[in-house]
Design an enzyme around this catalytic site. Sequence first.
Site, PDB file in Angstrom:
ATOM      1  CG  HIS A 360       9.622 -14.798  22.922  1.00  0.00           C
ATOM      2  ND1 HIS A 360       9.088 -15.047  21.672  1.00  0.00           N
ATOM      3  CD2 HIS A 360       8.842 -15.486  23.803  1.00  0.00           C
ATOM      4  CE1 HIS A 360       8.036 -15.839  21.793  1.00  0.00           C
ATOM      5  NE2 HIS A 360       7.857 -16.122  23.072  1.00  0.00           N
ATOM      6  CB  CYS A 361      14.458 -14.668  19.262  1.00  0.00           C
ATOM      7  SG  CYS A 361      13.443 -13.337  18.605  1.00  0.00           S
TER       8      CYS A 361
END
Length: 369
Positions: A360-361
Site C-alpha cells: 500500500h505504501c
Amino acid sequence: MHGKAATCLTIKLTENSVSARVQGAAARCDVEPPMNEWRVPADDVPHTRTWMSWPSRRSVWGRRLAGVQQDIALIARTVAAYEPVIMCAPDETAARAARAACGPGVTVIGSIPTDDLWMRDTCAVFRRDGRGHLDAVSLNFNGWGRKQTHRDDAEVAWGVAEFNGIPISEAGFVGEGGAIETDGDGTVMATESSLVNKNRNCGMSRDEIEGEVLAAYGAEKMIWVPGVRGRDITDDHIDVTSRFAGPGVVMVQVPPDYRNDVWARDAREQFAVLSAATDAKGRRLQVIRVEGPDTVRSRSSAFVDSYLNFHLVNGAVIAAQFGDARKDDAARRTLAEAFPGRQVVQLDVDRLMDGGGGIHCSTMHEPIP
C-alpha cells in the site's frame, strides 16, 4: 497552505512546479464545483490506474537497492494484470531499468521526477464530486517531518495532477496519504503521533488539524488513535495496522499474544479504540480482527509484518505473505471475505518491507471520476 503550518515548513517551488500550479488554478476556474462536494473516495471504488515510483538511489537503499527494485517490479506487474500502472522514474537511465524489470505491461515515464518509491505518501490524493469530475489535493509532503530531504517527491502531487490535466490545491495541513484512512462515506481515521506532531504541523492544535483533514477529504468525522511517535520514519502510519473494509467496517491487525513491544501495544490500543468508536453516520464500527504472523523470514527491526498494508485494484487485493503458512492462509481468507468478488494475491516482498513499508505504501490508486 495553512498559515500556522507554513510558519514551520517551507516547500521549495521550482519553475516547473509553479507552472503546474498556475495551470491547475486555471483548470479549477473551468470545472471545479463547490468545495463541499469534493470527497476522497474509498480505495475500493473502480480505478483508472495505479501510480508507482521506481527506486533508483543507492544513497537511499545501499546494497538493498536491487532487491527492492525486484519487489517493486513484482508489485507493478501483478497490479498491471488488473489495471493500468504508471511508473514514475527520476531519469532516463532509471526509466530504462524500470522498463526492463517491469515489462511492457507497465507504462514508465520520466516526466515526473521522484526521489524514492513511497507513492502513497507523495502522490496526489484524488477526489471526486459525484458529477464526473476529478481533482486532487496535495498533502504538502515534507519528508515525514523533515527526517529526509525529498525535493522531487515534494512536487510529485503537482506533477501527477498536471499529467492528468486536473485541478489541484494544497491541503491546510502537512501529512502523507498513508497517514489517513477514509471510508468514502464521511469518516476518516489517523494516528495522532503522525499528524499532531510539530515536525509536520507546528503550532496547530489537534482540532485545527482535524478541521483541515475533514475539509481536504470531504469528510464529517475523524477518529483518532494515539499511535507511536518517533520510533519509525512515519511516526506510525495507520495504514499498516488499521484499514477500512467499507462504511462502518474496519480491519485491525493484532499481534500474537506473546508480543508486548511498542508496536504490539499500539495495535491492541487501536483495536480497543476502534471497537468503541462510531462513524459519521452514527454506526458503531464493526471491527474485523486480523491475526499477525507468528514468524517472518526477516530479522530486520524495521520489517513491516502487515497483511493490512494491501493495495486494492480492480478485481483483486494485492497483499503480502510472510512464509507463515497458517497465518498467511487465514489472512487470505479474511481479505477474501472482506472484499467479496476480488481475487486475493499474496506476494513475497520481504525486501521492500525490510525498508519500513509495504505494498500500500508504494502505490496510489486513481479512481474513475
